[in-house]
Design a protein around this motif. Structure first.
Motif, short mmCIF file in Angstrom:
data_model
loop_
_atom_site.label_atom_id
_atom_site.label_comp_id
_atom_site.label_asym_id
_atom_site.label_seq_id
_atom_site.Cartn_x
_atom_site.Cartn_y
_atom_site.Cartn_z
N ARG A 13 0.80 -1.22 0.00
CA ARG A 13 0.00 0.00 0.00
C ARG A 13 0.84 1.28 0.00
N PRO A 14 1.83 1.42 0.90
CA PRO A 14 2.58 2.68 0.89
C PRO A 14 3.39 2.92 -0.38
N LEU A 61 -3.95 -6.98 -7.11
CA LEU A 61 -3.50 -5.62 -7.36
C LEU A 61 -4.69 -4.68 -7.60
N ILE A 62 -5.63 -5.12 -8.40
CA ILE A 62 -6.82 -4.31 -8.69
C ILE A 62 -7.61 -4.06 -7.41
N HIS A 63 -7.75 -5.08 -6.60
CA HIS A 63 -8.48 -4.94 -5.33
C HIS A 63 -7.81 -3.89 -4.45
N LEU A 64 -6.49 -3.88 -4.41
CA LEU A 64 -5.76 -2.89 -3.60
C LEU A 64 -5.93 -1.49 -4.18
N LEU A 65 -5.78 -1.34 -5.49
CA LEU A 65 -5.88 -0.03 -6.11
C LEU A 65 -7.28 0.55 -6.02
N ALA A 66 -8.28 -0.31 -5.96
CA ALA A 66 -9.66 0.16 -5.84
C ALA A 66 -9.89 0.89 -4.52
N LEU A 75 -8.60 -11.53 -20.67
CA LEU A 75 -9.92 -10.91 -20.76
C LEU A 75 -10.60 -10.83 -19.40
N ALA A 76 -10.38 -11.83 -18.57
CA ALA A 76 -10.96 -11.81 -17.23
C ALA A 76 -10.43 -10.63 -16.42
N VAL A 77 -9.13 -10.35 -16.55
CA VAL A 77 -8.54 -9.20 -15.86
C VAL A 77 -9.11 -7.90 -16.42
N GLU A 78 -9.24 -7.81 -17.73
CA GLU A 78 -9.78 -6.60 -18.35
C GLU A 78 -11.19 -6.30 -17.85
N ARG A 79 -12.01 -7.32 -17.74
CA ARG A 79 -13.38 -7.11 -17.26
C ARG A 79 -13.36 -6.62 -15.81
N GLU A 80 -12.50 -7.22 -15.00
CA GLU A 80 -12.46 -6.85 -13.58
C GLU A 80 -11.93 -5.44 -13.38
N MET A 81 -10.90 -5.07 -14.12
CA MET A 81 -10.34 -3.74 -13.92
C MET A 81 -11.29 -2.65 -14.41
N ALA A 82 -12.04 -2.94 -15.47
CA ALA A 82 -13.01 -1.96 -15.97
C ALA A 82 -14.11 -1.70 -14.94
N GLN A 83 -14.48 -2.74 -14.22
CA GLN A 83 -15.53 -2.60 -13.21
C GLN A 83 -15.01 -1.96 -11.93
N ALA A 84 -13.82 -2.36 -11.50
CA ALA A 84 -13.30 -1.89 -10.21
C ALA A 84 -12.58 -0.55 -10.30
N LEU A 85 -12.03 -0.22 -11.47
CA LEU A 85 -11.25 1.01 -11.61
C LEU A 85 -11.75 1.83 -12.80
N PRO A 86 -13.01 2.23 -12.80
CA PRO A 86 -13.54 2.97 -13.95
C PRO A 86 -12.79 4.29 -14.16
N GLY A 87 -12.38 4.52 -15.39
CA GLY A 87 -11.68 5.74 -15.73
C GLY A 87 -10.21 5.75 -15.36
N ARG A 88 -9.75 4.72 -14.65
CA ARG A 88 -8.34 4.67 -14.23
C ARG A 88 -7.60 3.46 -14.78
#
Length: 211
Positions: free
Chosen positions: A62-63, A99-104, A131-144
């Motif tokens: 995190r830091p 990683l996506i879960h942390l960044l969210a 593709l599974a990662v792409e779907r998850e990141m689009a949902q969890a990190l919209p615009g980022r």
């Protein structure tokens, strides 16, 4: 003019693709941090900050990532290895998921995922994990969240990919082979560096409708 260096965190920075990025990213523009599971010492003159941390250790991660401008996911395998218990699930999807879960939970960092443009039929499980990662990141990190779509990344430092990459480069005029989108590691790093400072790149677009 860029007044302050961007902080770039490359997860998987000691791997083939990660080291290619580090070699190219200018220390005048970027403060580069690498995260990997094992200790690593860069070559003389390398100003990268190397951190040996497991992706499951969110308290240590995190830091490092919370104030980053970009976090790049360069983790993953091209082929599974049963002898090492390496699967697309545990070596490609799950690290990205963590990683996506942390960044969210953070506000600032943008996320750049190294996906894939296309592949032969036997690479469908590899592409499915991407593709599974792409779907998850689009949902969890919209615009980022952003993805780049190279094909085979090749360099003389890795002969197993270099010669196939060279061969595919010479076959790009044939439609079937063009979708495999071979790109030299140095050229790929150059495109990513441009993306980090807001330049357009053809690698931000997949060239095939179905993979």
């Amino acid at each position: 003019m860029i007044e302050k260096k961007q902080k770039i965190v490359i997860v998987g920075g000691t791997g083939f693709v990660g080291q290619g990025l580090i070699k190219y990213l200018s220390s005048e523009l970027f403060e580069v941090h690498s995260i990997s599971r094992h200790p690593f010492n860069g070559k003389p003159g390398d100003q990268t900050h190397y951190h040996a941390i497991a992706l499951s250790d969110s308290e240590q991660l995190r830091p490092i990532v919370s104030d980053a401008d970009w976090v790049i996911d360069a983790v993953g395998i091209l082929l599974p290895n049963p002898l090492k218990n390496q699967t697309y699930q545990n070596s490609s999807y799950e690290p990205a998921h963590q990683l996506i879960h942390l960044l969210a939970q953070e506000i600032k960092p943008k996320f750049l995922f190294i996906s894939a443009n296309a592949g032969p039929f036997f690479m469908r499980p590899y592409l499915k994990a991407k593709l599974a990662v792409e779907r998850e990141m689009a949902q969890a990190l919209p615009g980022r969240a952003f993805a780049v779509y190279p094909g085979i990344i090749f360099d003389p430092a890795r002969q197993s990919s270099y010669w196939p990459g060279v061969a595919l480069t010479h076959l790009k005029s044939i439609a079937y082979f063009n979708k495999f989108r071979p790109v030299a590691r140095s050229e790929f790093a150059k495109e990513v560096a441009g993306i980090l400072i807001g330049k357009p790149s053809p690698l931000l677009r997949r060239t095939v409708n179905k993979i």
